[in-house]
Structures are given as structure tokens and as C-alpha cells.
Design an enzyme around this catalytic site. Structure first.
Site, mmCIF file in Angstrom:
data_model
loop_
_atom_site.group_PDB
_atom_site.id
_atom_site.type_symbol
_atom_site.label_atom_id
_atom_site.label_comp_id
_atom_site.label_asym_id
_atom_site.label_seq_id
_atom_site.Cartn_x
_atom_site.Cartn_y
_atom_site.Cartn_z
ATOM 1 N N ILE A 76 0.868 -1.175 0.000
ATOM 2 C CA ILE A 76 0.000 0.000 0.000
ATOM 3 C C ILE A 76 0.906 1.227 0.000
ATOM 4 C CG2 ILE A 76 -0.325 -0.199 2.516
ATOM 5 C CD1 ILE A 76 -3.048 1.279 2.070
ATOM 6 N N VAL A 78 1.445 5.507 -1.171
ATOM 7 C CA VAL A 78 0.997 6.822 -1.633
ATOM 8 C C VAL A 78 2.251 7.603 -2.037
ATOM 9 C CG1 VAL A 78 -0.120 8.993 -0.964
ATOM 10 C CG2 VAL A 78 -1.062 6.810 -0.181
ATOM 11 N N GLU A 110 2.018 -7.459 6.946
ATOM 12 C CA GLU A 110 3.248 -7.312 7.708
ATOM 13 C C GLU A 110 3.691 -5.860 7.613
ATOM 14 O OE1 GLU A 110 3.239 -9.907 5.330
ATOM 15 O OE2 GLU A 110 2.913 -11.523 6.772
ATOM 16 N N ASN A 115 8.303 1.605 10.811
ATOM 17 C CA ASN A 115 7.503 2.382 9.856
ATOM 18 C C ASN A 115 6.370 3.090 10.601
ATOM 19 O OD1 ASN A 115 6.016 3.411 7.733
ATOM 20 N ND2 ASN A 115 6.199 1.566 6.468
ATOM 21 N N TYR A 122 -2.430 2.052 10.295
ATOM 22 C CA TYR A 122 -3.066 0.764 10.606
ATOM 23 C C TYR A 122 -3.716 0.796 11.993
ATOM 24 C CZ TYR A 122 -0.074 -0.739 6.714
ATOM 25 O OH TYR A 122 0.545 -0.854 5.493
#
Ligand SMILES: CC(C)(COP(=O)(O)OP(=O)(O)OC[C@H]1O[C@@H](n2cnc3c(N)ncnc32)[C@H](O)[C@@H]1OP(=O)(O)O)[C@@H](O)C(=O)NCCC(=O)NCCS
Length: 153
Positions: A76, A78, A110, A115, A122
């Protein structure tokens, strides 16, 4: 804080032609980016690969592996210039809809413990930690664990 997105992003299936742009963005936003072959394999394998367009231009992408009862979020992303505008949240909501449409009851992923941006996304989405994969990722000067997160859809 993510205000209402204007214009709203649009989502479409990733095509091979999109990989030119994807391969420009990927190394800009990851220390250990996917390779062109990784994306080609994902498309060939029939994974659910999406591009998010903002005002007619690509601004993000995501890859889901759909299985029986569950979806695995493999990528995912951006684009750097488009981050912190609510687009990551919009993208993950789109992918949730795709997974639900397929009948998935949970989404797994994962993430590197280091991060912070992804973990905050999340956490605020509703993912919960369910495990740890020691030394899962390559890292500068060694390996880094992966946190395994689950989202009940
Ligand atoms: C993770 C990523 C997709 C988030 O996309 P984004 O469009 O910037 O995220 P959003 O603007 O939708 O933010 C959603 C929430 O994520 C969190 N967040 C996003 N970026 C953050 C940052 N740099 N620091 C702290 N929290 C952050 C916030 O909680 C934010 O909610 P808020 O705006 O209401 O405070 C983006 O940073 C990215 O592409 N990073 C590089 C690729 C990557 O690491 N992907 C995940 C691999 S597991």
C-alpha cells in the site's frame, strides 16, 4: 487530520503500463522497494492490484492477495508528494471494500516496527497485532522483524 478529499480519488485496476510510474514512486518511498518483477509477478498471479488516481493523475497503489476467507495486503503506497492528505486511508478503505466483496472476513499484513507512518495508519484503521516474524525484512545493516497485523472486516 484528513479533511474531506477534493476531488475524491478514483480507483482502477493496475495495468502493465502503470508500472512505469509505479517504478518511479516505489524507490522514492521505500528503503527496500519492490522490483519491477515483483509487480509483474503480482499482476500475472492475478493478485488484486489497484491504482488510485487523484485529479486524473496516479497518486497511489495497492496490492491485495485474496484467499479463502482472508485478504493479505502486500503493498500500500501513496506517492511522497501526495502523503498526509487522507489518501492512504482512502486507499485502505477501498481495499477493504474489495476484500469484503470477495468474501474475506479478515485482512492481514506485515509492517516494519520502524515504519511509524504506516503503523499509525493501521492503528487508526483498526488493525490489531497478532504476531511477529523475526528478521523478516532486509534492513540497512542487517534484518528487521515484521509485525503481523489483522483487521477483522
Ligand atoms: C503509509 C502511507 C500509505 C500513509 O499514506 P498517507 O496518504 O500519508 O496517509 P493518510 O494521510 O491517509 O493518513 C492516515 C493516518 O495515518 C497516520 N499517518 C500517516 N502518515 C503519518 C506520518 N508521517 N506520521 C505519523 N502518522 C502518520 C495518521 O494517523 C493519519 O491520520 P490523520 O491524518 O487523521 O492524523 C504512506 O506514508 C506511504 O505510502 N508510505 C510509504 C510506503 C509504506 O510504508 N507503505 C506501508 C508498508 S507496510
Amino acid at each position: 487530520m484528513s479533511a474531506a478529499l477534493d476531488p475524491r480519488p478514483r480507483f482502477r485496476r493496475m495495468q502493465v503500463q502503470d508500472l512505469v510510474w509505479v517504478m518511479q514512486i516505489e524507490p522514492e518511498i521505500y528503503t527496500h522497494p519492490w522490483t519491477l518483477v515483483n509487480f509483474q509477478d503480482a499482476l500475472l498471479a492475478g493478485y488484486s492490484c489497484w491504482v488510485m488516481d487523484c485529479a486524473g493523475c496516479p497518486c497511489g497503489y495497492g496490492v491485495l492477495m485474496l484467499g479463502v476467507g482472508e485478504a493479505h495486503l502486500l503493498n500500500i503506497s501513496v506517492a511522497g508528494a501526495s502523503q498526509r492528505r487522507g489518501l492512504g486511508r482512502a486507499l485502505i478503505e477501498h481495499l477493504r471494500g474489495v476484500a469484503q466483496g470477495y468474501g474475506a472476513e479478515r485482512m492481514l499484513l506485515e509492517v516494519r516496527p520502524s515504519n511509524a507512518a504506516a503503523r499509525a495508519l493501521y492503528d487508526s484503521t483498526g488493525f490489531m497485532p497478532i504476531g511477529l516474524r523475526p528478521g523478516y525484512y532486509p534492513a540497512c545493516g542487517g534484518r528487521e522483524d515484521a509485525l503481523v497485523l489483522e483487521w477483522a472486516l
